[in-house]
Design an enzyme around this catalytic site. Structure first.
Site, PDB file in Angstrom:
ATOM      1  N   LYS A  64       0.837  -1.207   0.000  1.00 56.35           N
ATOM      2  CA  LYS A  64       0.000   0.000   0.000  1.00 56.35           C
ATOM      3  C   LYS A  64       0.874   1.259   0.000  1.00 56.35           C
ATOM      4  O   LYS A  64       0.551   2.257  -0.641  1.00 56.35           O
ATOM      5  CB  LYS A  64      -0.934  -0.034   1.212  1.00 56.35           C
ATOM      6  CG  LYS A  64      -1.633   1.265   1.535  1.00 56.35           C
ATOM      7  CD  LYS A  64      -2.683   1.700   0.503  1.00 56.35           C
ATOM      8  CE  LYS A  64      -3.251   3.066   0.887  1.00 56.35           C
ATOM      9  NZ  LYS A  64      -4.254   3.558  -0.021  1.00 56.35           N
ATOM     10  N   LYS A  68       0.036  11.419   6.661  1.00 57.92           N
ATOM     11  CA  LYS A  68       0.359  10.245   7.499  1.00 57.92           C
ATOM     12  C   LYS A  68       0.961   9.141   6.629  1.00 57.92           C
ATOM     13  O   LYS A  68       1.977   8.532   6.972  1.00 57.92           O
ATOM     14  CB  LYS A  68      -0.942   9.773   8.179  1.00 57.92           C
ATOM     15  CG  LYS A  68      -0.887   8.489   8.966  1.00 57.92           C
ATOM     16  CD  LYS A  68      -1.403   7.265   8.215  1.00 57.92           C
ATOM     17  CE  LYS A  68      -2.818   7.353   7.730  1.00 57.92           C
ATOM     18  NZ  LYS A  68      -3.282   6.169   7.006  1.00 57.92           N
TER      19      LYS A  68
HETATM   20  P1  NAD Z   1     -12.086   8.592   8.236  1.00 55.83           P
HETATM   21  O1  NAD Z   1     -11.401   9.490   9.187  1.00 55.83           O
HETATM   22  O2  NAD Z   1     -13.125   9.128   7.316  1.00 55.83           O
HETATM   23  O3  NAD Z   1     -12.752   7.361   9.052  1.00 55.83           O
HETATM   24  C1  NAD Z   1     -12.120   6.684  10.103  1.00 55.83           C
HETATM   25  C2  NAD Z   1     -13.189   6.298  11.120  1.00 55.83           C
HETATM   26  O4  NAD Z   1     -12.594   5.528  12.162  1.00 55.83           O
HETATM   27  C3  NAD Z   1     -13.852   7.514  11.794  1.00 55.83           C
HETATM   28  O5  NAD Z   1     -15.253   7.432  11.642  1.00 55.83           O
HETATM   29  C4  NAD Z   1     -13.408   7.410  13.254  1.00 55.83           C
HETATM   30  O6  NAD Z   1     -14.379   7.905  14.164  1.00 55.83           O
HETATM   31  C5  NAD Z   1     -13.216   5.906  13.392  1.00 55.83           C
HETATM   32  N1  NAD Z   1     -12.337   5.500  14.492  1.00 55.83           N
HETATM   33  C6  NAD Z   1     -11.123   5.995  14.835  1.00 55.83           C
HETATM   34  N2  NAD Z   1     -10.616   5.328  15.888  1.00 55.83           N
HETATM   35  C7  NAD Z   1     -11.516   4.368  16.208  1.00 55.83           C
HETATM   36  C8  NAD Z   1     -11.577   3.357  17.215  1.00 55.83           C
HETATM   37  N3  NAD Z   1     -10.565   3.195  18.100  1.00 55.83           N
HETATM   38  N4  NAD Z   1     -12.662   2.579  17.275  1.00 55.83           N
HETATM   39  C9  NAD Z   1     -13.678   2.731  16.413  1.00 55.83           C
HETATM   40  N5  NAD Z   1     -13.694   3.669  15.421  1.00 55.83           N
HETATM   41  C10 NAD Z   1     -12.621   4.476  15.332  1.00 55.83           C
HETATM   42  O7  NAD Z   1     -10.927   7.880   7.426  1.00 55.83           O
HETATM   43  P2  NAD Z   1     -11.052   7.128   5.996  1.00 55.83           P
HETATM   44  O8  NAD Z   1     -10.841   8.137   4.927  1.00 55.83           O
HETATM   45  O9  NAD Z   1     -12.244   6.263   5.988  1.00 55.83           O
HETATM   46  O10 NAD Z   1      -9.714   6.253   6.048  1.00 55.83           O
HETATM   47  C11 NAD Z   1      -9.605   5.111   6.896  1.00 55.83           C
HETATM   48  C12 NAD Z   1      -8.303   4.382   6.577  1.00 55.83           C
HETATM   49  O11 NAD Z   1      -8.313   3.980   5.207  1.00 55.83           O
HETATM   50  C13 NAD Z   1      -7.042   5.230   6.779  1.00 55.83           C
HETATM   51  O12 NAD Z   1      -5.985   4.446   7.246  1.00 55.83           O
HETATM   52  C14 NAD Z   1      -6.762   5.742   5.370  1.00 55.83           C
HETATM   53  O13 NAD Z   1      -5.400   6.067   5.188  1.00 55.83           O
HETATM   54  C15 NAD Z   1      -7.198   4.554   4.529  1.00 55.83           C
HETATM   55  N6  NAD Z   1      -7.624   4.870   3.144  1.00 55.83           N
HETATM   56  C16 NAD Z   1      -8.442   5.957   2.904  1.00 55.83           C
HETATM   57  C17 NAD Z   1      -8.822   6.226   1.579  1.00 55.83           C
HETATM   58  C18 NAD Z   1      -9.720   7.397   1.234  1.00 55.83           C
HETATM   59  O14 NAD Z   1      -9.770   7.779   0.041  1.00 55.83           O
HETATM   60  N7  NAD Z   1     -10.430   8.005   2.168  1.00 55.83           N
HETATM   61  C19 NAD Z   1      -8.374   5.412   0.533  1.00 55.83           C
HETATM   62  C20 NAD Z   1      -7.570   4.317   0.819  1.00 55.83           C
HETATM   63  C21 NAD Z   1      -7.200   4.054   2.148  1.00 55.83           C
END
Ligand code: NAD
Length: 297
Positions: A173, A241
């Site tokens: 990734k 990050k």
């Molecule tokens: P986001 O911030 O929109 O969602 C993350 C969620 O996790 C939030 O709703 C938060 O409240 C919840 N959370 C945090 N700590 C928690 C815990 N201890 N217990 C339960 N819930 C918890 O983030 P996202 O954009 O959905 O990204 C999530 C992951 O996926 C990240 O690692 C990101 O790098 C990766 N990612 C994101 C994308 C994108 O385009 N958004 C694409 C590929 C990968």
């Protein structure tokens, strides 16, 4: 495994559409997020409401996590009220966040002591790929567990590749993020040069986006840049990050990643101005500042 019960933790930009697709595919889901209102849409779709990571794991055969960063995964899985306290022998954790490979290996080792295998399965494709169920999934962890979980992964993903032991999916990734950020910067520079030269930016996107330089990133982010729509699908703070993790991986391998490092600094300049919550397409603002131009159609 015939449609096992699934616990889903982290219902953000990615988790919500991914979990929705699992509900639509007929899986029984218990869902949880530390932000209570994020649970509502899935409960309306028929998922059960979880009250902690531990309870979600306790009620399920497989738990999926997709939360922001390494400390969030450690808290959700190993912390007080975490998955490890609810998962019994034979449970599987599919961890889909983008985190440090070393942290992923530590979490996997702690779970393995309880007889709980973990797959690292970070994703690429953003919210549109999550909604369409066409994410690229980069997997690490025991191959037999991967084979067993493939039907679940296929609900969320299109291209699903197993690399090897725990940590290798996270490393794949990070390689993906190198290609992504350099391509976003390429789109920013293309549009900035065109803006400075007074060209019609929509025409530039149309013709460049049909030639050799065409990319999904140009197709997805180019129009948003022209509309100055910086709403996050993927926040700059999360991209920063990821680039911290890429830099750490490159340091460990004692190798240069010059273009990636440059984009990292540009993203950091936006974070320093309080713009970390904007989407990655807002990287164009850094170019606007450097070139004294306005990218707008
Ligand atoms: P986001 O911030 O929109 O969602 C993350 C969620 O996790 C939030 O709703 C938060 O409240 C919840 N959370 C945090 N700590 C928690 C815990 N201890 N217990 C339960 N819930 C918890 O983030 P996202 O954009 O959905 O990204 C999530 C992951 O996926 C990240 O690692 C990101 O790098 C990766 N990612 C994101 C994308 C994108 O385009 N958004 C694409 C590929 C990968």
């Amino acid at each position: 495994m015939d449609k096992p019960s699934i616990g889903f933790i982290g219902l953000g930009h990615m988790g919500l559409p991914m979990a929705s697709n699992l509900v639509k595919a007929g899986y029984e889901l218990t869902v949880y997020d530390i932000v209570e209102e994020k649970i509502e849409p899935l409960v309306k779709m028929g998922a059960a409401r979880g009250t902690s990571c531990q309870e979600v794991a306790d009620k399920s055969k497989v738990t999926i996590t997709i939360v922001p960063d390494s400390p969030d995964v450690e808290a959700a899985v190993l912390g007080e009220g975490g998955v490890i306290h609810g998962a019994s022998k034979g449970h599987v954790l599919i961890e889909m966040s983008t985190i440090a490979p070393g942290v992923g290996r530590l979490v996997a080792a702690a779970l393995a002591e309880k007889g709980v295998p973990m797959l690292d399965c970070p994703v690429s494709g953003g919210p549109p790929g999550a909604e369409a169920g066409t994410l690229s999934i980069m997997a690490g962890g025991p191959k037999d567990t991967f084979d067993e979980c493939l039907p679940i992964l296929e609900v969320m993903g299109g291209s699903i590749v197993h690399f090897g032991e725990n940590g290798s999916g996270y490393t794949a990734k990070l390689c993906n993020q190198v290609a992504c950020v350099i391509t976003i910067q390429a789109v920013c520079e293309t549009l900035s040069l065109a803006a400075k030269a007074g060209l019609d930016l929509r025409k530039v996107l149309e013709v460049v986006g049909s030639g050799l330089a065409a990319s999904r990133i140009m197709e997805l982010h180019g129009p948003k840049m022209l509309e100055r729509d910086y709403a996050p699908g993927f926040a700059l703070a999360l991209q920063e990050k990821d680039l911290r993790l890429v830099a750490a991986a490159a340091d460990e391998l004692e190798m240069p990643l010059p273009a990636t490092a440059l984009v990292h600094q540009l993203i950091r300049s936006l974070s320093a101005k309080g713009k970390g919550e904007l989407g990655t397409q807002a990287l164009v603002l850094a170019m606007e500042g450097l070139a004294e131009c306005e990218v707008k159609a």
